[in-house]
Design an enzyme around this catalytic site. Structure first.
Site, mmCIF file in Angstrom:
data_model
loop_
_atom_site.group_PDB
_atom_site.id
_atom_site.type_symbol
_atom_site.label_atom_id
_atom_site.label_comp_id
_atom_site.label_asym_id
_atom_site.label_seq_id
_atom_site.Cartn_x
_atom_site.Cartn_y
_atom_site.Cartn_z
ATOM 1 C CG ASP A 126 43.889 38.613 41.352
ATOM 2 O OD1 ASP A 126 45.403 38.423 41.467
ATOM 3 O OD2 ASP A 126 43.255 39.840 42.108
ATOM 4 C CG ASP A 129 41.279 40.259 35.946
ATOM 5 O OD1 ASP A 129 41.133 41.153 36.821
ATOM 6 O OD2 ASP A 129 41.277 39.019 36.062
#
Length: 231
Positions: free
Chosen positions: A69, A67
């Site tokens: 953020d 991922d």
């Protein structure tokens, strides 16, 4: 400390002023606890990067996903900026294409901070020859520089373009189609999606000063959680 009274005024003075030696933790038998130790008190499957690397010994190169953020980049400065500019006090900015175009092209490259844990994980998987994908739930936009930001910040010789999965695409679809075997993420959704496709979910802690609230429940899926990975 000692209180000394002068008329009607009491002044608290450190014991050291009177030559009094305060007992040390060792002398009192008090062990105390560091901030890191306090944060590891729950029955969570804690791991470190060395343990992850050791678990992969003897395995051929894998496809792994990250991922973006709060996992790879601490990007809260960009989201804070975006909210102030596009919808002060509200979350409408997250539905505004102008916001996504702005931060994808201009903000990350200047203000998102690379996470230390991501640097170590990326280096470990690069050394193994693993195929690395960065998969974000952000809305894509022309001229994105998130890929460039990650490549530069983590000193990668080459990089797969960042995969934007908002809108019609989903992370689960990408993880399945590309046979991702390990997926690193900070959100509960990341862990759930990894499990749905049979990937190994590994949690990266979200920094406490993130703008992404509420905070996730680390370890709630029985997943491995990387110690000290909030930074």
């Amino acid at each position: 400390m000692k209180a000394v009274k002068f008329g009607l005024v009491s002044i608290v003075i450190s014991a050291s002023v009177f030559g009094i030696s305060m007992p040390t933790a060792a002398e009192t038998g008090a062990s105390g606890a560091s901030t890191d130790e306090l944060s590891h008190q729950y029955p969570i499957h804690w791991v470190d990067i060395e343990k992850i690397e050791k678990s992969l010994e003897g395995q051929p190169p894998l496809t792994v996903g990250f991922d973006v953020d709060d996992t790879v980049l601490f990007s809260s400065p960009c989201f804070f900026y975006g909210q102030q500019k596009y919808s002060p006090g509200k979350f409408d900015y997250l539905k505004n294409q102008e916001f996504w175009t702005d931060i994808n092209a201009n903000c990350d490259i200047n203000y998102s901070l690379p996470k230390e844990v991501a640097a170590k994980l990326i280096a470990m998987h690069t050394k193994r020859g693993d195929n690395i994908f960065f998969i974000t739930g952000r809305t894509g936009s022309p001229g994105e520089r998130v890929t460039e930001t990650i490549k530069r910040n983590f000193r990668m010789a080459s990089i797969n373009p960042v995969v934007f999965t908002a809108g019609d695409a989903t992370k689960t679809t990408f993880l399945k189609e590309h046979a991702v075997k390990i997926y690193y993420g900070d959100a509960d959704g990341d862990m759930r999606q990894a499990l749905e496709v049979g990937a190994r979910p590994i949690r990266v802690l979200r920094a406490s000063n993130t703008t992404y609230k509420p905070m996730p429940k680390n370890g709630s899926f029985g997943e491995e959680v990387i110690v000290n990975s909030d930074r």
